[in-house]
Scaffold this motif. Sequence first.
Motif, PDB file in Angstrom:
ATOM      1  N   ALA A 143       0.815  -1.219   0.000  1.00  0.00           N
ATOM      2  CA  ALA A 143       0.000   0.000   0.000  1.00  0.00           C
ATOM      3  C   ALA A 143       0.846   1.266   0.000  1.00  0.00           C
ATOM      4  O   ALA A 143       0.324   2.359  -0.274  1.00  0.00           O
ATOM      5  CB  ALA A 143      -0.936   0.000   1.210  1.00  0.00           C
ATOM      6  N   ASN A 144       2.130   1.146   0.280  1.00  0.00           N
ATOM      7  CA  ASN A 144       3.002   2.312   0.361  1.00  0.00           C
ATOM      8  C   ASN A 144       3.166   2.952  -1.021  1.00  0.00           C
ATOM      9  O   ASN A 144       3.539   2.271  -1.981  1.00  0.00           O
ATOM     10  CB  ASN A 144       4.364   1.887   0.918  1.00  0.00           C
ATOM     11  N   PRO A 145       2.909   4.252  -1.158  1.00  0.00           N
ATOM     12  CA  PRO A 145       3.026   4.911  -2.474  1.00  0.00           C
ATOM     13  C   PRO A 145       4.423   4.802  -3.081  1.00  0.00           C
ATOM     14  O   PRO A 145       4.562   4.680  -4.307  1.00  0.00           O
ATOM     15  CB  PRO A 145       2.662   6.367  -2.173  1.00  0.00           C
ATOM     16  N   ASP A 146       5.462   4.848  -2.244  1.00  0.00           N
ATOM     17  CA  ASP A 146       6.822   4.727  -2.764  1.00  0.00           C
ATOM     18  C   ASP A 146       7.052   3.357  -3.397  1.00  0.00           C
ATOM     19  O   ASP A 146       7.692   3.242  -4.447  1.00  0.00           O
ATOM     20  CB  ASP A 146       7.850   4.958  -1.641  1.00  0.00           C
ATOM     21  N   TYR A 147       6.518   2.331  -2.743  1.00  0.00           N
ATOM     22  CA  TYR A 147       6.648   0.977  -3.279  1.00  0.00           C
ATOM     23  C   TYR A 147       5.893   0.850  -4.600  1.00  0.00           C
ATOM     24  O   TYR A 147       6.405   0.301  -5.582  1.00  0.00           O
ATOM     25  CB  TYR A 147       6.119  -0.042  -2.263  1.00  0.00           C
ATOM     26  N   GLN A 148       4.678   1.384  -4.639  1.00  0.00           N
ATOM     27  CA  GLN A 148       3.878   1.289  -5.860  1.00  0.00           C
ATOM     28  C   GLN A 148       4.520   2.072  -6.999  1.00  0.00           C
ATOM     29  O   GLN A 148       4.481   1.641  -8.161  1.00  0.00           O
ATOM     30  CB  GLN A 148       2.457   1.787  -5.594  1.00  0.00           C
ATOM     31  N   LYS A 149       5.140   3.209  -6.683  1.00  0.00           N
ATOM     32  CA  LYS A 149       5.841   3.987  -7.706  1.00  0.00           C
ATOM     33  C   LYS A 149       7.020   3.189  -8.264  1.00  0.00           C
ATOM     34  O   LYS A 149       7.270   3.175  -9.475  1.00  0.00           O
ATOM     35  CB  LYS A 149       6.327   5.302  -7.109  1.00  0.00           C
ATOM     36  N   ARG A 150       7.738   2.506  -7.377  1.00  0.00           N
ATOM     37  CA  ARG A 150       8.880   1.708  -7.821  1.00  0.00           C
ATOM     38  C   ARG A 150       8.418   0.559  -8.715  1.00  0.00           C
ATOM     39  O   ARG A 150       9.038   0.263  -9.740  1.00  0.00           O
ATOM     40  CB  ARG A 150       9.623   1.170  -6.597  1.00  0.00           C
ATOM     41  N   LEU A 151       7.313  -0.089  -8.336  1.00  0.00           N
ATOM     42  CA  LEU A 151       6.767  -1.154  -9.170  1.00  0.00           C
ATOM     43  C   LEU A 151       6.377  -0.625 -10.543  1.00  0.00           C
ATOM     44  O   LEU A 151       6.646  -1.257 -11.567  1.00  0.00           O
ATOM     45  CB  LEU A 151       5.540  -1.783  -8.498  1.00  0.00           C
ATOM     46  N   ASP A 152       5.738   0.536 -10.547  1.00  0.00           N
ATOM     47  CA  ASP A 152       5.303   1.119 -11.804  1.00  0.00           C
ATOM     48  C   ASP A 152       6.500   1.427 -12.699  1.00  0.00           C
ATOM     49  O   ASP A 152       6.456   1.200 -13.921  1.00  0.00           O
ATOM     50  CB  ASP A 152       4.501   2.394 -11.534  1.00  0.00           C
ATOM     51  N   ASP A 153       7.575   1.917 -12.107  1.00  0.00           N
ATOM     52  CA  ASP A 153       8.790   2.214 -12.866  1.00  0.00           C
ATOM     53  C   ASP A 153       9.366   0.945 -13.507  1.00  0.00           C
ATOM     54  O   ASP A 153       9.975   1.000 -14.576  1.00  0.00           O
ATOM     55  CB  ASP A 153       9.850   2.845 -11.968  1.00  0.00           C
ATOM     56  N   LEU A 154       9.175  -0.192 -12.835  1.00  0.00           N
ATOM     57  CA  LEU A 154       9.715  -1.456 -13.316  1.00  0.00           C
ATOM     58  C   LEU A 154       8.739  -2.204 -14.231  1.00  0.00           C
ATOM     59  O   LEU A 154       9.084  -3.252 -14.774  1.00  0.00           O
ATOM     60  CB  LEU A 154      10.084  -2.352 -12.133  1.00  0.00           C
ATOM     61  N   GLY A 155       7.539  -1.674 -14.363  1.00  0.00           N
ATOM     62  CA  GLY A 155       6.562  -2.356 -15.204  1.00  0.00           C
ATOM     63  C   GLY A 155       5.845  -3.486 -14.498  1.00  0.00           C
ATOM     64  O   GLY A 155       5.286  -4.367 -15.151  1.00  0.00           O
ATOM     65  N   SER A 156       5.863  -3.473 -13.175  1.00  0.00           N
ATOM     66  CA  SER A 156       5.156  -4.490 -12.406  1.00  0.00           C
ATOM     67  C   SER A 156       3.886  -3.886 -11.821  1.00  0.00           C
ATOM     68  O   SER A 156       3.668  -2.671 -11.881  1.00  0.00           O
ATOM     69  CB  SER A 156       6.043  -5.031 -11.284  1.00  0.00           C
ATOM     70  N   MET A 157       3.067  -4.727 -11.217  1.00  0.00           N
ATOM     71  CA  MET A 157       1.846  -4.243 -10.586  1.00  0.00           C
ATOM     72  C   MET A 157       1.639  -4.967  -9.267  1.00  0.00           C
ATOM     73  O   MET A 157       2.020  -6.138  -9.116  1.00  0.00           O
ATOM     74  CB  MET A 157       0.643  -4.471 -11.507  1.00  0.00           C
ATOM     75  N   PRO A 158       1.071  -4.286  -8.274  1.00  0.00           N
ATOM     76  CA  PRO A 158       0.826  -4.954  -6.997  1.00  0.00           C
ATOM     77  C   PRO A 158      -0.305  -5.962  -7.107  1.00  0.00           C
ATOM     78  O   PRO A 158      -1.209  -5.820  -7.941  1.00  0.00           O
ATOM     79  CB  PRO A 158       0.452  -3.798  -6.066  1.00  0.00           C
ATOM     80  N   ALA A 159      -0.248  -6.987  -6.293  1.00  0.00           N
ATOM     81  CA  ALA A 159      -1.361  -7.934  -6.205  1.00  0.00           C
ATOM     82  C   ALA A 159      -2.571  -7.214  -5.630  1.00  0.00           C
ATOM     83  O   ALA A 159      -2.434  -6.222  -4.889  1.00  0.00           O
ATOM     84  CB  ALA A 159      -0.972  -9.114  -5.316  1.00  0.00           C
ATOM     85  N   ASP A 160      -3.764  -7.684  -5.977  1.00  0.00           N
ATOM     86  CA  ASP A 160      -4.947  -7.034  -5.417  1.00  0.00           C
ATOM     87  C   ASP A 160      -5.262  -7.606  -4.037  1.00  0.00           C
ATOM     88  O   ASP A 160      -4.592  -8.525  -3.559  1.00  0.00           O
ATOM     89  CB  ASP A 160      -6.144  -7.147  -6.363  1.00  0.00           C
ATOM     90  N   ASP A 161      -6.274  -7.064  -3.410  1.00  0.00           N
ATOM     91  CA  ASP A 161      -6.569  -7.411  -2.018  1.00  0.00           C
ATOM     92  C   ASP A 161      -6.832  -8.897  -1.836  1.00  0.00           C
ATOM     93  O   ASP A 161      -6.323  -9.523  -0.908  1.00  0.00           O
ATOM     94  CB  ASP A 161      -7.783  -6.597  -1.532  1.00  0.00           C
ATOM     95  N   ALA A 162      -7.604  -9.482  -2.729  1.00  0.00           N
ATOM     96  CA  ALA A 162      -7.928 -10.911  -2.611  1.00  0.00           C
ATOM     97  C   ALA A 162      -6.688 -11.763  -2.812  1.00  0.00           C
ATOM     98  O   ALA A 162      -6.480 -12.764  -2.110  1.00  0.00           O
ATOM     99  CB  ALA A 162      -9.005 -11.294  -3.621  1.00  0.00           C
ATOM    100  N   GLU A 163      -5.829 -11.390  -3.759  1.00  0.00           N
ATOM    101  CA  GLU A 163      -4.627 -12.169  -4.051  1.00  0.00           C
ATOM    102  C   GLU A 163      -3.621 -12.141  -2.902  1.00  0.00           C
ATOM    103  O   GLU A 163      -2.790 -13.039  -2.778  1.00  0.00           O
ATOM    104  CB  GLU A 163      -3.969 -11.649  -5.327  1.00  0.00           C
ATOM    105  N   MET A 164      -3.682 -11.121  -2.073  1.00  0.00           N
ATOM    106  CA  MET A 164      -2.744 -11.010  -0.958  1.00  0.00           C
ATOM    107  C   MET A 164      -3.104 -11.900   0.230  1.00  0.00           C
ATOM    108  O   MET A 164      -2.306 -12.052   1.154  1.00  0.00           O
ATOM    109  CB  MET A 164      -2.629  -9.552  -0.509  1.00  0.00           C
ATOM    110  N   ALA A 165      -4.278 -12.501   0.228  1.00  0.00           N
ATOM    111  CA  ALA A 165      -4.710 -13.331   1.347  1.00  0.00           C
ATOM    112  C   ALA A 165      -3.975 -14.668   1.365  1.00  0.00           C
ATOM    113  O   ALA A 165      -3.796 -15.289   0.314  1.00  0.00           O
ATOM    114  CB  ALA A 165      -6.216 -13.573   1.265  1.00  0.00           C
ATOM    115  N   PRO A 166      -3.556 -15.140   2.531  1.00  0.00           N
ATOM    116  CA  PRO A 166      -2.902 -16.453   2.615  1.00  0.00           C
ATOM    117  C   PRO A 166      -3.756 -17.580   2.036  1.00  0.00           C
ATOM    118  O   PRO A 166      -3.240 -18.476   1.370  1.00  0.00           O
ATOM    119  CB  PRO A 166      -2.676 -16.631   4.120  1.00  0.00           C
ATOM    120  N   ALA A 167      -5.063 -17.530   2.284  1.00  0.00           N
ATOM    121  CA  ALA A 167      -5.952 -18.587   1.795  1.00  0.00           C
ATOM    122  C   ALA A 167      -5.982 -18.613   0.267  1.00  0.00           C
ATOM    123  O   ALA A 167      -6.065 -19.690  -0.344  1.00  0.00           O
ATOM    124  CB  ALA A 167      -7.363 -18.390   2.349  1.00  0.00           C
TER     125      ALA A 167
END
Length: 319
Positions: free
Chosen positions: A274-298
Amino acid sequence: MAWFRLAPLCLVLIAPLCASAQDYPTRPITLVVPFAAGGSSDVNARLIAEQMSRHLGQPIVIENIGGAGGAVALARVAQAPPDGYTIVQGNSGTNTAVYLFTPDVKFAPSDFAGIGMFNKSSAMVAIRRNFPADNLAQFIAHAKQNPGRLNIGHSGVGSQNYLFWKAFVQAAGIDVTLVGYRGGGPALNDLIGGQIDGICDSSASVTPAIQSGLIRAIALASRTRLPHLPDVPTASEAGLPQFEISGWYALFAPKGTPAPIIAKLNAAMRAAVANPDYQKRLDDLGSMPADDAEMAPAYLTAFVPQEIQRFRKMLADSK
């Protein structure tokens, strides 16, 4: 009566575990990366570890263990104490395809407790800068004219970028020689140096080298182009619509790790994503964060067996 006599002993044994989970973490955590430093797995691990350590209040130390497409590292973590101080970053290669390519591994999917998926990244085909092709169609034509003569780097049989190439070769109908390395970093270094002809790795791994002009990208295996690499066409735009594949990164702990510790690690991972700095870094690399459901252990626990079946079918179809 016997139960009542045993109950105090059970409480004595359980209490330290509860206290340990409640106080966790009290010392540095080791995050095992199944490949050498410098590749996409290493880059993604260091990004998430930096953010998670701030939330947990303890350093997360990266330990790179290459070999056997990630199997060496996972075997080490499977045997580690389930106390939350040794975890591993996994992906579609290390935690799914490894069972298809290395049937004698000393671990099983059930030996790991999912912490959560945190990152997804599209596959990108990149070639050495002096390769005699300007686009994907020319690359495929060159490969067909020279069957088995192109050397393509990957992180080991069953690794994520090995799967990327298997999918690409199947879609393009070409014959190439796959050259294994202990990680994406060494493969990328050899591509930059001209020792191999190409790699197909996550966009996060190859973007800096592409932007520096050290290698050339000819196709992205996603539905849309990357904002920071607008000149790189999608595989569909380049004439190979059937080549669409992406990678994912997730965190796992040894089975038996207490649920409260898994929950703390998951909360730290979510805070990092959720950190904006992390998301900016991912965007610079062409990656995307997992969504809320994908982040669940189950979700991760259910997802891994599905991935195993998906790649089993892909590999069967490529024979």
